[in-house]
Write a protein that holds these residues in place. Structure first.
Motif, PDB file in Angstrom:
ATOM      1  N   ALA A 186      23.346 -17.634  -5.026  1.00  0.00           N
ATOM      2  CA  ALA A 186      23.612 -18.873  -4.299  1.00  0.00           C
ATOM      3  C   ALA A 186      24.678 -19.617  -5.087  1.00  0.00           C
ATOM      4  O   ALA A 186      24.907 -19.325  -6.265  1.00  0.00           O
ATOM      5  N   THR A 187      25.330 -20.569  -4.477  1.00  0.00           N
ATOM      6  CA  THR A 187      26.304 -21.376  -5.212  1.00  0.00           C
ATOM      7  C   THR A 187      25.560 -22.396  -6.066  1.00  0.00           C
ATOM      8  O   THR A 187      24.405 -22.759  -5.776  1.00  0.00           O
ATOM      9  N   PRO A 188      26.187 -22.894  -7.128  1.00  0.00           N
ATOM     10  CA  PRO A 188      25.544 -23.949  -7.919  1.00  0.00           C
ATOM     11  C   PRO A 188      25.128 -25.147  -7.076  1.00  0.00           C
ATOM     12  O   PRO A 188      24.063 -25.731  -7.298  1.00  0.00           O
ATOM     13  N   GLU A 189      25.953 -25.480  -6.095  1.00  0.00           N
ATOM     14  CA  GLU A 189      25.628 -26.621  -5.236  1.00  0.00           C
ATOM     15  C   GLU A 189      24.366 -26.353  -4.421  1.00  0.00           C
ATOM     16  O   GLU A 189      23.534 -27.253  -4.229  1.00  0.00           O
ATOM     17  N   LYS A 218      21.273 -26.591  -6.696  1.00  0.00           N
ATOM     18  CA  LYS A 218      21.052 -27.994  -7.060  1.00  0.00           C
ATOM     19  C   LYS A 218      20.499 -28.804  -5.888  1.00  0.00           C
ATOM     20  O   LYS A 218      19.517 -29.546  -6.032  1.00  0.00           O
ATOM     21  N   GLN A 219      21.114 -28.652  -4.741  1.00  0.00           N
ATOM     22  CA  GLN A 219      20.681 -29.432  -3.577  1.00  0.00           C
ATOM     23  C   GLN A 219      19.247 -29.096  -3.180  1.00  0.00           C
ATOM     24  O   GLN A 219      18.476 -29.990  -2.800  1.00  0.00           O
ATOM     25  N   ARG A 220      18.870 -27.837  -3.279  1.00  0.00           N
ATOM     26  CA  ARG A 220      17.503 -27.459  -2.914  1.00  0.00           C
ATOM     27  C   ARG A 220      16.493 -28.057  -3.892  1.00  0.00           C
ATOM     28  O   ARG A 220      15.431 -28.540  -3.476  1.00  0.00           O
ATOM     29  N   ALA A 221      16.805 -28.063  -5.176  1.00  0.00           N
ATOM     30  CA  ALA A 221      15.888 -28.665  -6.154  1.00  0.00           C
ATOM     31  C   ALA A 221      15.801 -30.166  -5.973  1.00  0.00           C
ATOM     32  O   ALA A 221      14.726 -30.767  -6.167  1.00  0.00           O
ATOM     33  N   ALA A 244      13.402 -36.222  -8.130  1.00  0.00           N
ATOM     34  CA  ALA A 244      14.238 -37.416  -8.101  1.00  0.00           C
ATOM     35  C   ALA A 244      15.090 -37.586  -9.350  1.00  0.00           C
ATOM     36  O   ALA A 244      15.950 -38.465  -9.399  1.00  0.00           O
ATOM     37  N   GLY A 245      14.872 -36.766 -10.363  1.00  0.00           N
ATOM     38  CA  GLY A 245      15.612 -36.902 -11.610  1.00  0.00           C
ATOM     39  C   GLY A 245      16.891 -36.086 -11.632  1.00  0.00           C
ATOM     40  O   GLY A 245      17.365 -35.581 -10.608  1.00  0.00           O
ATOM     41  N   GLN A 246      17.461 -35.941 -12.834  1.00  0.00           N
ATOM     42  CA  GLN A 246      18.707 -35.206 -13.007  1.00  0.00           C
ATOM     43  C   GLN A 246      18.467 -33.706 -12.895  1.00  0.00           C
ATOM     44  O   GLN A 246      17.518 -33.167 -13.464  1.00  0.00           O
ATOM     45  N   VAL A 247      19.347 -33.014 -12.173  1.00  0.00           N
ATOM     46  CA  VAL A 247      19.276 -31.566 -12.014  1.00  0.00           C
ATOM     47  C   VAL A 247      20.593 -30.960 -12.470  1.00  0.00           C
ATOM     48  O   VAL A 247      21.667 -31.405 -12.061  1.00  0.00           O
ATOM     49  N   THR A 248      20.503 -29.937 -13.314  1.00  0.00           N
ATOM     50  CA  THR A 248      21.673 -29.160 -13.729  1.00  0.00           C
ATOM     51  C   THR A 248      21.405 -27.690 -13.444  1.00  0.00           C
ATOM     52  O   THR A 248      20.328 -27.179 -13.766  1.00  0.00           O
ATOM     53  N   VAL A 249      22.374 -27.017 -12.846  1.00  0.00           N
ATOM     54  CA  VAL A 249      22.315 -25.565 -12.678  1.00  0.00           C
ATOM     55  C   VAL A 249      23.038 -24.975 -13.879  1.00  0.00           C
ATOM     56  O   VAL A 249      24.261 -25.092 -14.005  1.00  0.00           O
TER      57      VAL A 249
END
Length: 313
Positions: free
Chosen positions: A276-279, A282-285, A290-295
């Protein structure tokens, strides 16, 4: 490398395996505390990744293995050979290796290697090389330097089930573990590192489970696996394979639910299975957290003393 009074996560590798579906290294992470480091898993590419990150064996304190799938231990032999002895700035004093013992649930479990036999067989397989380098290069005898500890599962009254238990402690870190759900593999562990600067938790391979939520509660960073089941379905993988992914791993939304329930500050998605793309990851998580998400990508750095923000460069 020499970091004064700090704690840093380095995602040496972020890809699930053993298939190769992209440029990322296999699963491996480093926790660096005041210039000393601890490794979590030894996936494909970790030897070169650790060296490129500035990590040298002479500063290794201990390694921790979440479970004995090949994509988490496949490069352990190479790591030991490439990071041992003064000629390569390697370890010359004892280092710890902590990992699962034999599987009591497997019908042939007592015949199959746990962490201790994995290391013993490695030393036997490379015995010629090891002997030559001891006599020809004045390196120390490797088997005197490896303190292999198979993690003892606590009795119910002492912290089994969802209750974390201490497996390692020194003046820099306290490491706790819980059993996670990664059938049919047993035991499979998640680890939490607590330092003076904060805490980080590593899920290992797991389905969503309450034990991980308890272990990760309040962590500054949660490094959590994720699987894209839709990729495997679209590619026509067998129902048996897809069912394993569903029962033994966690979707990005599931990783977000774990992070939200545990109240962590920063969710770092790693051990990415499928494409999957990083976006998209990230969007699914973010639909459940509600916090910060990094792939995460291989070689990325996160410093706890700067509110777990990625380090640029």
């Amino acid at each position: 490398m020499n970091i004064s009074s700090s704690t840093e996560l380095i995602t040496l590798g972020t890809a699930a395996g053993p298939a190769i579906r992209g440029k990322e290294n296999g699963m491996a992470s480093a926790v660096v505390v005041d210039g000393k480091h601890y490794l979590v898993d030894f996936g494909l590419g970790c030897v070169r990744a650790a060296h490129q990150a500035g990590l040298r064996g002479q500063d290794l304190v201990a390694g921790f293995i979440t479970h004995l799938h090949s994509d988490h231990v496949g490069e352990l032999p190479a790591y030991l050979m490439w990071n041992w002895g003064a000629p390569v700035d390697g370890f010359t004093t004892p280092v710890g290796l902590y990992g699962p013992g034999k599987d009591p649930n497997h019908v042939r479990g007592q015949q199959l290697a746990g962490t201790r036999e994995l290391v013993d067989h490695t030393l036997k397989a490379f015995s010629y090389d090891l002997d030559i380098r001891v006599t020809d290069e004045a390196r120390p005898v490797m088997n005197t330097l490896l303190d292999v500890q198979e993690i003892t599962l606590p009795a119910a009254a002492e912290g089994s089930g969802n209750r974390p238990f201490i497996i390692y402690e020194d003046d820099r870190v306290t490491v706790r573990a819980v059993l996670v759900e990664h059938p049919p593999v047993f035991p499979a562990f998640a680890f939490r590192f607590d330092t003076a600067h904060g805490s980080m938790t590593f899920s290992g391979d797991t389905a969503e489970c309450d034990a991980l939520i308890e272990l990760a509660r309040g962590s500054d960073i949660l490094v959590h696996e994720a699987v894209n089941l839709e990729f495997f379905t679209a590619m026509g993988f067998s129902p048996t394979f897809i069912n394993h992914q569903r029962e033994s791993h966690t979707s990005p939304e599931g990783a977000g639910r774990v992070a939200q329930a545990a109240g962590v500050k920063h969710l770092v998605l790693s051990h990415l299975a499928g494409v999957a793309t990083p976006e998209e990851w990230k969007q699914r998580a973010e639909t459940s957290f509600a916090g910060q998400v990094t792939v995460a990508s291989s070689g990325q750095r996160f410093a706890l003393n700067t509110l777990a923000a990625p380090v640029v460069g």
